[in-house]
Design a protein around this motif. Structure first.
Motif, short mmCIF file in Angstrom:
data_model
loop_
_atom_site.label_atom_id
_atom_site.label_comp_id
_atom_site.label_asym_id
_atom_site.label_seq_id
_atom_site.Cartn_x
_atom_site.Cartn_y
_atom_site.Cartn_z
N ARG A 112 0.86 -1.14 -0.24
CA ARG A 112 -0.42 -0.24 0.13
C ARG A 112 0.75 1.35 0.06
NH1 ARG A 112 -3.37 0.56 4.21
NH2 ARG A 112 -4.96 2.63 2.34
N LEU A 113 2.07 0.68 0.21
CA LEU A 113 2.68 2.40 -0.03
C LEU A 113 2.82 2.94 -1.21
CD1 LEU A 113 6.51 1.42 1.12
CD2 LEU A 113 4.46 3.34 2.52
N VAL A 114 2.45 1.87 -2.72
CA VAL A 114 2.47 3.03 -3.40
C VAL A 114 1.27 4.11 -3.67
CG1 VAL A 114 3.76 0.83 -4.61
CG2 VAL A 114 0.67 1.13 -4.92
N LEU A 115 0.11 3.60 -3.00
CA LEU A 115 -1.14 5.01 -2.69
C LEU A 115 -0.41 5.63 -2.48
CD1 LEU A 115 -3.31 1.92 -2.05
CD2 LEU A 115 -2.69 2.98 -4.36
N VAL A 116 0.62 6.11 -1.50
CA VAL A 116 1.26 7.41 -1.27
C VAL A 116 1.49 8.24 -1.95
CG1 VAL A 116 2.51 9.02 0.52
CG2 VAL A 116 1.59 6.46 1.13
N SER A 117 0.91 9.55 -2.37
CA SER A 117 0.96 10.42 -3.52
C SER A 117 1.73 11.55 -2.51
CB SER A 117 0.23 10.71 -4.15
OG SER A 117 -1.24 11.67 -3.17
N ILE A 118 2.98 11.98 -3.32
CA ILE A 118 3.32 12.92 -2.32
C ILE A 118 3.54 14.29 -3.73
CG2 ILE A 118 5.78 14.03 -2.18
CD1 ILE A 118 6.68 10.84 -1.93
N THR A 119 3.10 16.07 -3.70
CA THR A 119 3.13 17.15 -4.52
C THR A 119 4.52 17.65 -3.49
OG1 THR A 119 1.23 18.00 -2.73
CG2 THR A 119 1.16 17.04 -4.50
N LEU A 125 7.23 18.87 1.36
CA LEU A 125 6.58 17.64 1.13
C LEU A 125 4.69 17.20 1.67
CD1 LEU A 125 9.73 15.02 1.31
CD2 LEU A 125 8.67 16.09 -0.98
N ILE A 126 4.61 17.34 0.62
CA ILE A 126 2.97 17.28 1.27
C ILE A 126 2.46 15.26 0.70
CG2 ILE A 126 0.45 17.55 0.96
CD1 ILE A 126 1.89 20.03 -0.13
N PHE A 127 2.40 14.77 2.20
CA PHE A 127 1.75 13.20 1.59
C PHE A 127 -0.19 13.25 1.91
CE2 PHE A 127 5.90 13.30 3.02
CZ PHE A 127 6.65 12.34 2.40
N LYS A 128 -0.11 12.31 0.80
CA LYS A 128 -1.79 12.36 0.39
C LYS A 128 -1.78 10.68 0.61
CE LYS A 128 -3.01 16.93 -1.22
NZ LYS A 128 -4.18 17.32 -2.17
N ALA A 129 -2.73 10.13 0.71
CA ALA A 129 -3.06 8.31 1.12
C ALA A 129 -4.63 8.31 1.34
CB ALA A 129 -2.32 7.61 1.83
N PRO A 130 -5.62 7.56 0.77
CA PRO A 130 -6.72 7.18 1.07
C PRO A 130 -7.14 6.98 2.43
CG PRO A 130 -5.58 5.11 -0.37
CD PRO A 130 -4.64 6.16 -0.68
N ASP A 131 -7.76 7.45 2.63
CA ASP A 131 -8.33 7.62 4.49
C ASP A 131 -7.32 8.53 5.16
OD1 ASP A 131 -11.02 6.35 3.13
OD2 ASP A 131 -9.61 4.53 3.53
N LYS A 172 -0.35 4.70 10.96
CA LYS A 172 -1.05 4.47 10.71
C LYS A 172 -2.00 4.19 9.40
CE LYS A 172 -5.41 7.51 11.26
NZ LYS A 172 -6.55 9.28 12.01
N PHE A 173 -1.21 4.67 8.76
CA PHE A 173 -1.80 4.06 7.09
C PHE A 173 -1.48 2.34 6.83
CE2 PHE A 173 -1.18 4.30 2.56
CZ PHE A 173 -2.13 4.01 2.31
N LEU A 174 -0.61 2.42 7.35
CA LEU A 174 -0.05 0.74 6.99
C LEU A 174 -1.05 0.08 8.15
CD1 LEU A 174 3.45 1.77 5.79
CD2 LEU A 174 1.51 1.22 4.46
#
Length: 337
Positions: A112-119, A125-131, A172-174
């Motif tokens: 699920r690390l591949v779902l972490v997007s970065i801008t 760095l701004i991290f986003k991920a589902p939920d 928390k995400f993983l």
């Protein structure tokens, strides 16, 4: 002076002492010329090979992957340093998730690390991920943050801790165990290529698998997709530079490249593993495709099995022979004799 010299002096009407001096000066001059010729011959640099540029394609994509195994950040242009691509403070594979004991964590262990997007905005760095709520991380860390001794494929490497907030965010995400995020700094201990790959090319990297730059062609992916029921994306393979306008797998033959004012030198072809079976859209690991299909037709020549063993080849690792800048749309030149 010998009898012959004395006779010559008499014939010229010169005192023996004056002729002796003149002969001595002449001899020294001849010796100096001879020595200079020898020295010039020895010191002359080895003539460089006469190489010409042959265009083999065009850059269609440039991508920086800040955090190992997380999503990439497409860019229009990048500086190519000895440690890989950068755009300002955004650098390729300069951040990595680790366990609390320092061992790396990639999508092989946590798909699920591949779902972490970065801008990237204003050196953050701004991290986003589902939920998950987004989290902002400065690229400049406090010097008081701990330096971790990490392990990446069994090799020691260091990283500065990015703080408790981002550590708790990944944990928390993983939802499996406690994790931390580390950042590489150029003054820290990196990894030497000769300990990573069976190569004589010597360079350092931060957290990439094998080299500072990874190149793949559009045509190679298109060829693979003719053999797959479910089509693969470029994100399955995570190259830094994608080249268009060449034949499938032509990149295997490119030893030296010029892109923009960057010069690259081939290290090895990229041998593929189960990482390619992680779906970049769902974060689910398949364990089979596209790896099994690649194994059916992209194994190395038997003479190179000591390098690649039973892994299929897809893409090419490059080291940086000359740093500089490159961008989307740049011609890709192969250097040939």
């Amino acid at each position: 002076m010998g009898a012959a010299a004395s006779s010559a002096a008499a014939g010229l009407g010169l005192p023996v002492s004056r002729l002796s001096a003149r002969l001595g000066v002449a001899a020294l001059a001849l010796a100096a010329v001879a020595l200079g010729a020898v020295t010039w011959h020895r010191a002359r640099p080895r003539r460089r090979r006469r190489l010409r540029r042959q265009q083999v394609g065009t850059v269609s994509q440039v991508c920086i992957y800040p955090v190992k195994s997380c999503m990439g950040v497409p860019v229009d242009a990048a500086e190519c340093t000895a440690l890989g691509l950068r755009s300002g403070s955004l650098r390729d594979r300069f951040w990595m998730v680790i366990k609390e004991d320092g061992h790396m964590v990639t999508a092989r262990q946590e798909p699920r690390l591949v779902l972490v997007s970065i801008t990237f905005e204003n050196d953050r760095l701004i991290f986003k991920a589902p939920d998950m709520d987004q989290l902002v991380l400065p690229t400049k860390l406090p010097s008081t943050n701990r330096i971790h001794d990490c392990r990446l494929f069994g090799i020691d490497v260091q990283g500065r801790d990015c703080g408790d907030e981002i550590a708790q965010w990944f944990t928390k995400f993983l939802k499996t165990e406690a994790y931390r995020l580390v950042q590489f700094e150029t003054n820290l201990k990196g990894r030497v290529s000769t300990k990573i790959l069976p190569t004589e090319e010597k360079y350092q990297v931060a957290y990439p698998d094998g080299s500072p730059v990874h190149i793949l062609s559009d045509a190679s992916l298109a060829d693979l997709n003719t053999r797959l029921e479910k089509k693969a994306k470029m994100e399955h393979f995570r190259p830094n530079i994608v080249v268009t306008g060449c034949a499938a797998f032509e990149e295997d033959t490119w030893e030296e490249l010029v892109i923009g004012d960057v010069e690259l030198k081939k290290v090895l072809c990229c041998s593929r593993c189960v990482m390619t079976t992680v779906d970049p859209d769902t974060g689910i690991i398949d364990w089979k495709e596209p790896l099994e299909t690649l194994k059916s037709y992209r194994l190395c020549d038997p003479s190179e099995r000591h390098l690649y063993k039973s892994s299929p080849l897809f893409g090419v690792y490059y080291s940086v022979a000359k740093v500089g800048n490159l961008q989307v749309g740049d011609p890709v030149y192969r250097l040939v004799e």
